[in-house]
Design a protein around this motif. Sequence first.
Motif, PDB file in Angstrom:
ATOM      1  N   ILE A  15       5.087  -6.506  -5.078  1.00 51.89           N
ATOM      2  CA  ILE A  15       3.724  -6.495  -5.610  1.00 51.89           C
ATOM      3  C   ILE A  15       2.728  -5.971  -4.584  1.00 51.89           C
ATOM      4  O   ILE A  15       1.670  -5.447  -4.943  1.00 51.89           O
ATOM      5  N   SER A  16       3.064  -6.065  -3.297  1.00 51.22           N
ATOM      6  CA  SER A  16       2.156  -5.614  -2.241  1.00 51.22           C
ATOM      7  C   SER A  16       2.549  -4.264  -1.654  1.00 51.22           C
ATOM      8  O   SER A  16       1.876  -3.757  -0.755  1.00 51.22           O
ATOM      9  N   SER A  17       3.627  -3.667  -2.154  1.00 51.11           N
ATOM     10  CA  SER A  17       4.208  -2.484  -1.510  1.00 51.11           C
ATOM     11  C   SER A  17       3.593  -1.171  -1.977  1.00 51.11           C
ATOM     12  O   SER A  17       3.197  -1.015  -3.135  1.00 51.11           O
ATOM     13  N   ILE A  18       3.557  -0.213  -1.054  1.00 47.79           N
ATOM     14  CA  ILE A  18       3.044   1.126  -1.327  1.00 47.79           C
ATOM     15  C   ILE A  18       4.188   2.120  -1.144  1.00 47.79           C
ATOM     16  O   ILE A  18       4.817   2.168  -0.076  1.00 47.79           O
ATOM     17  N   GLY A  19       4.452   2.906  -2.182  1.00 45.68           N
ATOM     18  CA  GLY A  19       5.515   3.900  -2.128  1.00 45.68           C
ATOM     19  C   GLY A  19       5.010   5.284  -1.788  1.00 45.68           C
ATOM     20  O   GLY A  19       3.828   5.478  -1.483  1.00 45.68           O
ATOM     21  N   ARG A  20       5.893   6.259  -1.872  1.00 46.14           N
ATOM     22  CA  ARG A  20       5.559   7.633  -1.514  1.00 46.14           C
ATOM     23  C   ARG A  20       4.694   8.317  -2.568  1.00 46.14           C
ATOM     24  O   ARG A  20       3.890   9.198  -2.261  1.00 46.14           O
ATOM     25  N   ASN A  21       4.892   7.929  -3.824  1.00 45.62           N
ATOM     26  CA  ASN A  21       4.168   8.519  -4.941  1.00 45.62           C
ATOM     27  C   ASN A  21       4.300   7.577  -6.137  1.00 45.62           C
ATOM     28  O   ASN A  21       5.052   6.591  -6.070  1.00 45.62           O
ATOM     29  N   PRO A  22       3.619   7.850  -7.249  1.00 47.28           N
ATOM     30  CA  PRO A  22       3.658   6.942  -8.396  1.00 47.28           C
ATOM     31  C   PRO A  22       5.052   6.746  -9.007  1.00 47.28           C
ATOM     32  O   PRO A  22       5.279   5.757  -9.706  1.00 47.28           O
ATOM     33  N   PHE A  23       5.958   7.687  -8.735  1.00 48.99           N
ATOM     34  CA  PHE A  23       7.302   7.578  -9.311  1.00 48.99           C
ATOM     35  C   PHE A  23       8.306   6.938  -8.354  1.00 48.99           C
ATOM     36  O   PHE A  23       9.479   6.773  -8.697  1.00 48.99           O
ATOM     37  N   ASP A  24       7.855   6.572  -7.187  1.00 53.11           N
ATOM     38  CA  ASP A  24       8.723   5.892  -6.220  1.00 53.11           C
ATOM     39  C   ASP A  24       8.698   4.397  -6.527  1.00 53.11           C
ATOM     40  O   ASP A  24       7.892   3.645  -6.000  1.00 53.11           O
ATOM     41  N   ILE A  25       9.600   3.966  -7.410  1.00 57.79           N
ATOM     42  CA  ILE A  25       9.638   2.557  -7.815  1.00 57.79           C
ATOM     43  C   ILE A  25      10.948   1.878  -7.403  1.00 57.79           C
ATOM     44  O   ILE A  25      11.239   0.766  -7.837  1.00 57.79           O
ATOM     45  N   GLN A  26      11.721   2.560  -6.518  1.00 55.22           N
ATOM     46  CA  GLN A  26      12.948   1.951  -6.003  1.00 55.22           C
ATOM     47  C   GLN A  26      13.058   2.039  -4.484  1.00 55.22           C
ATOM     48  O   GLN A  26      13.355   1.041  -3.824  1.00 55.22           O
ATOM     49  N   ASP A  27      12.798   3.209  -3.924  1.00 51.05           N
ATOM     50  CA  ASP A  27      13.002   3.410  -2.488  1.00 51.05           C
ATOM     51  C   ASP A  27      11.772   3.117  -1.646  1.00 51.05           C
ATOM     52  O   ASP A  27      11.772   3.349  -0.436  1.00 51.05           O
ATOM     53  N   TYR A  28      10.726   2.604  -2.257  1.00 50.98           N
ATOM     54  CA  TYR A  28       9.488   2.294  -1.529  1.00 50.98           C
ATOM     55  C   TYR A  28       9.725   1.313  -0.385  1.00 50.98           C
ATOM     56  O   TYR A  28       9.005   1.317   0.609  1.00 50.98           O
ATOM     57  N   ILE A  29      10.744   0.475  -0.511  1.00 44.87           N
ATOM     58  CA  ILE A  29      10.984  -0.541   0.519  1.00 44.87           C
ATOM     59  C   ILE A  29      11.315   0.079   1.873  1.00 44.87           C
ATOM     60  O   ILE A  29      11.088  -0.540   2.914  1.00 44.87           O
ATOM     61  N   THR A  30      11.843   1.316   1.870  1.00 48.97           N
ATOM     62  CA  THR A  30      12.200   1.950   3.141  1.00 48.97           C
ATOM     63  C   THR A  30      10.965   2.327   3.958  1.00 48.97           C
ATOM     64  O   THR A  30      11.060   2.520   5.165  1.00 48.97           O
ATOM     65  N   LEU A  31       9.804   2.434   3.307  1.00 51.60           N
ATOM     66  CA  LEU A  31       8.567   2.743   4.030  1.00 51.60           C
ATOM     67  C   LEU A  31       8.034   1.520   4.764  1.00 51.60           C
ATOM     68  O   LEU A  31       7.374   1.640   5.795  1.00 51.60           O
ATOM     69  N   GLY A  32       8.292   0.334   4.205  1.00 50.14           N
ATOM     70  CA  GLY A  32       7.806  -0.895   4.836  1.00 50.14           C
ATOM     71  C   GLY A  32       6.307  -1.062   4.784  1.00 50.14           C
ATOM     72  O   GLY A  32       5.729  -1.776   5.608  1.00 50.14           O
ATOM     73  N   LYS A  33       5.650  -0.413   3.834  1.00 51.08           N
ATOM     74  CA  LYS A  33       4.194  -0.528   3.721  1.00 51.08           C
ATOM     75  C   LYS A  33       3.848  -1.642   2.741  1.00 51.08           C
ATOM     76  O   LYS A  33       4.025  -1.497   1.534  1.00 51.08           O
ATOM     77  N   MET A  34       3.350  -2.764   3.263  1.00 50.76           N
ATOM     78  CA  MET A  34       2.959  -3.892   2.425  1.00 50.76           C
ATOM     79  C   MET A  34       1.558  -4.342   2.770  1.00 50.76           C
ATOM     80  O   MET A  34       1.198  -4.418   3.955  1.00 50.76           O
ATOM     81  N   MET A  35       0.781  -4.655   1.747  1.00 52.21           N
ATOM     82  CA  MET A  35      -0.599  -5.094   1.943  1.00 52.21           C
ATOM     83  C   MET A  35      -0.656  -6.602   2.150  1.00 52.21           C
ATOM     84  O   MET A  35       0.164  -7.349   1.616  1.00 52.21           O
ATOM     85  N   ASN A  36      -1.654  -7.043   2.933  1.00 48.51           N
ATOM     86  CA  ASN A  36      -1.888  -8.473   3.063  1.00 48.51           C
ATOM     87  C   ASN A  36      -2.774  -8.944   1.905  1.00 48.51           C
ATOM     88  O   ASN A  36      -3.176  -8.152   1.043  1.00 48.51           O
ATOM     89  N   ALA A  37      -3.112 -10.238   1.896  1.00 47.62           N
ATOM     90  CA  ALA A  37      -3.855 -10.796   0.768  1.00 47.62           C
ATOM     91  C   ALA A  37      -5.213 -10.128   0.584  1.00 47.62           C
ATOM     92  O   ALA A  37      -5.612  -9.796  -0.540  1.00 47.62           O
ATOM     93  N   ALA A  38      -5.940  -9.909   1.680  1.00 49.17           N
ATOM     94  CA  ALA A  38      -7.266  -9.297   1.578  1.00 49.17           C
ATOM     95  C   ALA A  38      -7.167  -7.881   1.018  1.00 49.17           C
ATOM     96  O   ALA A  38      -7.986  -7.463   0.187  1.00 49.17           O
ATOM     97  N   GLU A  39      -6.160  -7.143   1.466  1.00 51.26           N
ATOM     98  CA  GLU A  39      -5.959  -5.779   0.968  1.00 51.26           C
ATOM     99  C   GLU A  39      -5.554  -5.789  -0.493  1.00 51.26           C
ATOM    100  O   GLU A  39      -5.946  -4.900  -1.263  1.00 51.26           O
ATOM    101  N   MET A  40      -4.787  -6.799  -0.901  1.00 47.29           N
ATOM    102  CA  MET A  40      -4.377  -6.913  -2.304  1.00 47.29           C
ATOM    103  C   MET A  40      -5.589  -7.179  -3.195  1.00 47.29           C
ATOM    104  O   MET A  40      -5.723  -6.600  -4.280  1.00 47.29           O
ATOM    105  N   VAL A  41      -6.456  -8.066  -2.744  1.00 53.44           N
ATOM    106  CA  VAL A  41      -7.659  -8.371  -3.517  1.00 53.44           C
ATOM    107  C   VAL A  41      -8.520  -7.117  -3.672  1.00 53.44           C
ATOM    108  O   VAL A  41      -9.095  -6.858  -4.731  1.00 53.44           O
ATOM    109  N   GLU A  42      -8.587  -6.315  -2.622  1.00 55.54           N
ATOM    110  CA  GLU A  42      -9.363  -5.077  -2.693  1.00 55.54           C
ATOM    111  C   GLU A  42      -8.672  -4.037  -3.569  1.00 55.54           C
ATOM    112  O   GLU A  42      -9.321  -3.338  -4.349  1.00 55.54           O
TER     113      GLU A  42
END
Length: 331
Positions: A15-42
């Motif tokens: 739920i907090s992860s950012i992928g490479r593009n809108p169609f990256d819904i499986q391999d996004y975990i390899t980027l390791g980009k996750m938002m914290n709570a404040a970033e999620m609220v924004e």
Amino acid sequence: MSKKKIAVIGTGGTISSIGRNPFDIQDYITLGKMMNAAEMVEFFADVATLADLVPISFPPMPSTAIAFDEYVMILERIDAVTADPEVAGVVILHGTATLEETAYALNLTAKTEVPIVLTGAQRPASGLSTDGAMNFANAVRVAASQEARGMGVLTLLNDEIQCAREVTKTSTWRMQTFRTPDFGALGHADADRISFYRRPMRPGAPNGPFDIEALKKVPRVDVSYAYAGCDGTAVRAFVAAGAKGIVSAGFGPGFVPPAEHEALAEAVKAGVTVVQSSRTGSGRAAIVTRQREAGLIGGDNLNPQKARILLALALTKTSDPEAIADLFATY
């Protein structure tokens, strides 16, 4: 009317992860980009129109990395934020892989009457048609609901409100993955209202039998999964590794192959507490005569991963088989 104050703990996950593009819904975990709570609220700014959201700092991580140490961290934050009498609820944004285990652990240990609702997503925040936004919004609505008080820890995904003890993830990618076998959802988060239709019968937060101190000293408890031909090798390895408890994920009614049963009986004689569960995902694991004579304890209808949570916590209080059996019959 003023908006209710809802605390948001963002632990990471899809739920907090950012992928490479809108169609990256499986391999996004390899980027390791996750938002914290404040970033999620924004990021999900529309959710803030529903309540006064208070983001709580927590290091984002995949839920595969969350276990007892992290439960303590979450509980400490829950205790701190609910000390504010204006906080009406707590929403925990969590990865779905172990969301059900965290929910059950919190249900057994949290001491606040304020509703606690866990939610996650099957698609990352950046994914096309992510379910994260609506799950977040509906979790806030449930946490702010007066009806949610006294229900114990809840989960909210795919518009469905589920009980922490009973809910489980049933599909790898589908949106309707979180289900409650045998009993169904407690209610729904519909567009016009939050509707509850039944209540959990087993005690939960704030009336669980354990507290945060128990989570700081849990013994090793492992799960041995039954399969055709398993011979007790895993059970003996767990005992050798220092396990104080073993949950047997047995076949349909809670049975295992003869060699596995022999190893479980040996484990009991060595002082290890063994709880019999089932790998089926539905129904009670009833203890029959030969299991009772071997010293096995029934895991009721808890799935193996949740039976492990309860057994680990039970062993912080007692090693008496009858007392542990009572805990399984109660919680």
